[in-house]
Design a protein around this motif. Structure first.
Motif, PDB file in Angstrom:
ATOM      1  N   TRP A 238      -1.403  -0.992  -7.753  1.00  0.00           N
ATOM      2  CA  TRP A 238      -0.527  -0.584  -6.667  1.00  0.00           C
ATOM      3  C   TRP A 238      -1.135   0.511  -5.810  1.00  0.00           C
ATOM      4  CZ3 TRP A 238       2.879  -3.884  -5.202  1.00  0.00           C
ATOM      5  CH2 TRP A 238       3.356  -4.812  -6.127  1.00  0.00           C
ATOM      6  N   GLY A 239      -2.099   1.227  -6.324  1.00  0.00           N
ATOM      7  CA  GLY A 239      -2.820   2.206  -5.501  1.00  0.00           C
ATOM      8  C   GLY A 239      -3.594   1.504  -4.394  1.00  0.00           C
ATOM      9  N   PHE A 240      -4.195   0.376  -4.729  1.00  0.00           N
ATOM     10  CA  PHE A 240      -4.908  -0.439  -3.744  1.00  0.00           C
ATOM     11  C   PHE A 240      -3.937  -0.944  -2.683  1.00  0.00           C
ATOM     12  CE2 PHE A 240      -6.699  -4.619  -2.462  1.00  0.00           C
ATOM     13  CZ  PHE A 240      -7.923  -4.181  -1.955  1.00  0.00           C
TER      14      PHE A 240
ATOM     15  N   ALA B 113      -2.964   1.915  -0.406  1.00  0.00           N
ATOM     16  CA  ALA B 113      -4.078   2.314   0.462  1.00  0.00           C
ATOM     17  C   ALA B 113      -4.255   1.361   1.639  1.00  0.00           C
ATOM     18  CB  ALA B 113      -5.367   2.389  -0.349  1.00  0.00           C
ATOM     19  N   LEU B 114      -3.973   0.088   1.423  1.00  0.00           N
ATOM     20  CA  LEU B 114      -4.184  -0.908   2.485  1.00  0.00           C
ATOM     21  C   LEU B 114      -2.951  -1.202   3.327  1.00  0.00           C
ATOM     22  CD1 LEU B 114      -6.371  -3.657   0.773  1.00  0.00           C
ATOM     23  CD2 LEU B 114      -7.094  -1.790   2.246  1.00  0.00           C
ATOM     24  N   PHE B 115      -1.774  -0.842   2.841  1.00  0.00           N
ATOM     25  CA  PHE B 115      -0.537  -1.285   3.468  1.00  0.00           C
ATOM     26  C   PHE B 115      -0.432  -0.895   4.947  1.00  0.00           C
ATOM     27  CE2 PHE B 115       4.062  -1.128   4.364  1.00  0.00           C
ATOM     28  CZ  PHE B 115       4.374  -2.452   4.087  1.00  0.00           C
ATOM     29  N   LEU B 116      -0.797   0.304   5.303  1.00  0.00           N
ATOM     30  CA  LEU B 116      -0.667   0.751   6.693  1.00  0.00           C
ATOM     31  C   LEU B 116      -1.940   0.552   7.518  1.00  0.00           C
ATOM     32  CD1 LEU B 116       1.474   3.968   6.212  1.00  0.00           C
ATOM     33  CD2 LEU B 116       2.225   1.709   6.954  1.00  0.00           C
ATOM     34  N   LEU B 117      -2.969  -0.011   6.918  1.00  0.00           N
ATOM     35  CA  LEU B 117      -4.238  -0.217   7.619  1.00  0.00           C
ATOM     36  C   LEU B 117      -4.108  -1.007   8.928  1.00  0.00           C
ATOM     37  CD1 LEU B 117      -7.191   0.583   7.236  1.00  0.00           C
ATOM     38  CD2 LEU B 117      -7.549  -1.592   6.073  1.00  0.00           C
ATOM     39  N   PRO B 118      -3.302  -2.073   9.000  1.00  0.00           N
ATOM     40  CA  PRO B 118      -3.171  -2.793  10.273  1.00  0.00           C
ATOM     41  C   PRO B 118      -2.640  -1.933  11.420  1.00  0.00           C
ATOM     42  CG  PRO B 118      -2.353  -4.151   8.484  1.00  0.00           C
ATOM     43  CD  PRO B 118      -2.602  -2.781   7.916  1.00  0.00           C
TER      44      PRO B 118
ATOM     45  N   LEU C 269      -2.629 -10.598   0.785  1.00  0.00           N
ATOM     46  CA  LEU C 269      -1.215 -10.418   0.421  1.00  0.00           C
ATOM     47  C   LEU C 269      -0.677  -9.074   0.896  1.00  0.00           C
ATOM     48  CD1 LEU C 269      -1.164 -12.067  -3.109  1.00  0.00           C
ATOM     49  CD2 LEU C 269      -0.071 -12.912  -1.019  1.00  0.00           C
ATOM     50  N   VAL C 270      -1.502  -8.034   0.849  1.00  0.00           N
ATOM     51  CA  VAL C 270      -1.076  -6.732   1.373  1.00  0.00           C
ATOM     52  C   VAL C 270      -0.858  -6.844   2.879  1.00  0.00           C
ATOM     53  CG1 VAL C 270      -1.723  -4.323   1.730  1.00  0.00           C
ATOM     54  CG2 VAL C 270      -2.219  -5.431  -0.448  1.00  0.00           C
ATOM     55  N   TRP C 271      -1.762  -7.529   3.563  1.00  0.00           N
ATOM     56  CA  TRP C 271      -1.659  -7.720   5.012  1.00  0.00           C
ATOM     57  C   TRP C 271      -0.384  -8.498   5.345  1.00  0.00           C
ATOM     58  CZ3 TRP C 271      -6.359 -10.102   8.096  1.00  0.00           C
ATOM     59  CH2 TRP C 271      -6.205  -9.853   9.464  1.00  0.00           C
ATOM     60  N   CYS C 272      -0.110  -9.566   4.583  1.00  0.00           N
ATOM     61  CA  CYS C 272       1.117 -10.347   4.790  1.00  0.00           C
ATOM     62  C   CYS C 272       2.358  -9.482   4.546  1.00  0.00           C
ATOM     63  CB  CYS C 272       1.142 -11.548   3.851  1.00  0.00           C
ATOM     64  SG  CYS C 272       0.040 -12.893   4.307  1.00  0.00           S
ATOM     65  N   ALA C 273       2.323  -8.654   3.508  1.00  0.00           N
ATOM     66  CA  ALA C 273       3.450  -7.780   3.214  1.00  0.00           C
ATOM     67  C   ALA C 273       3.683  -6.811   4.369  1.00  0.00           C
ATOM     68  CB  ALA C 273       3.200  -7.019   1.913  1.00  0.00           C
TER      69      ALA C 273
END
Length: 155
Positions: A63-65, A68-73, A119-123
């Protein structure tokens, strides 16, 4: 004043009084969803967010990964420094389904490590859509395919 300008463009009937002001305040940008369609699209975003998070949980990727990626877009916001047209193009490129679904297919077929990123990007996209942040028009950040962001302009 704004009411008069909109009336000249033919977007608002030339009526007087509170009814005409309400129409101006609630006027949607051409091409944006309104009413039940807008809520259905937002619900669809919420469902996509939930599906992507559930699928990600099955990967045991950490979940740390994810965090870290969730707000990247959203770094695509920086393109608005070059103007609204460039900002909208960059934002839309990072917030359309084509990129993450293509990456998901690649991850599932050839590079499993990319599946978690997809999947993080889709979320992220699903979460944004659930909150009402749609694809942007070049007219400005607040003009989206899901309607105008923010409160109605009182003027």
């Amino acid at each position: 004043m704004a009411e008069s300008l909109l009336a000249l463009t033919g977007r608002v009937p030339q009526t007087r009084g509170p009814a005409s002001r309400a129409h101006v305040e609630n006027a949607a940008a051409p091409g944006s969803a309104t009413g039940g369609v807008r809520w259905l699209l937002r619900l669809e975003g919420l469902a996509f967010f939930a599906m992507a998070v559930a699928a990600y949980a099955q990967l045991d990727a950490g979940w740390g990964f994810f965090a870290a990626l969730f707000l990247l877009p959203d770094l695509s916001f920086l393109a608005y420094l070059a103007g609204p047209r460039m900002g909208a193009a960059a934002y839309n490129a990072m917030h359309s389904w084509a990129g993450p679904l293509g990456l998901l297919a690649t991850g599932m077929l050839a590079a499993p490590e990319l599946t978690a990123v997809a999947l993080v990007w889709c979320a992220h996209i699903g979460f944004d859509r659930a909150l009402g942040y749609g694809l942007k028009y070049a007219a400005g950040f607040a003009q989206t395919h899901l309607g105008r962001l923010g409160r109605a302009d009182p003027w």
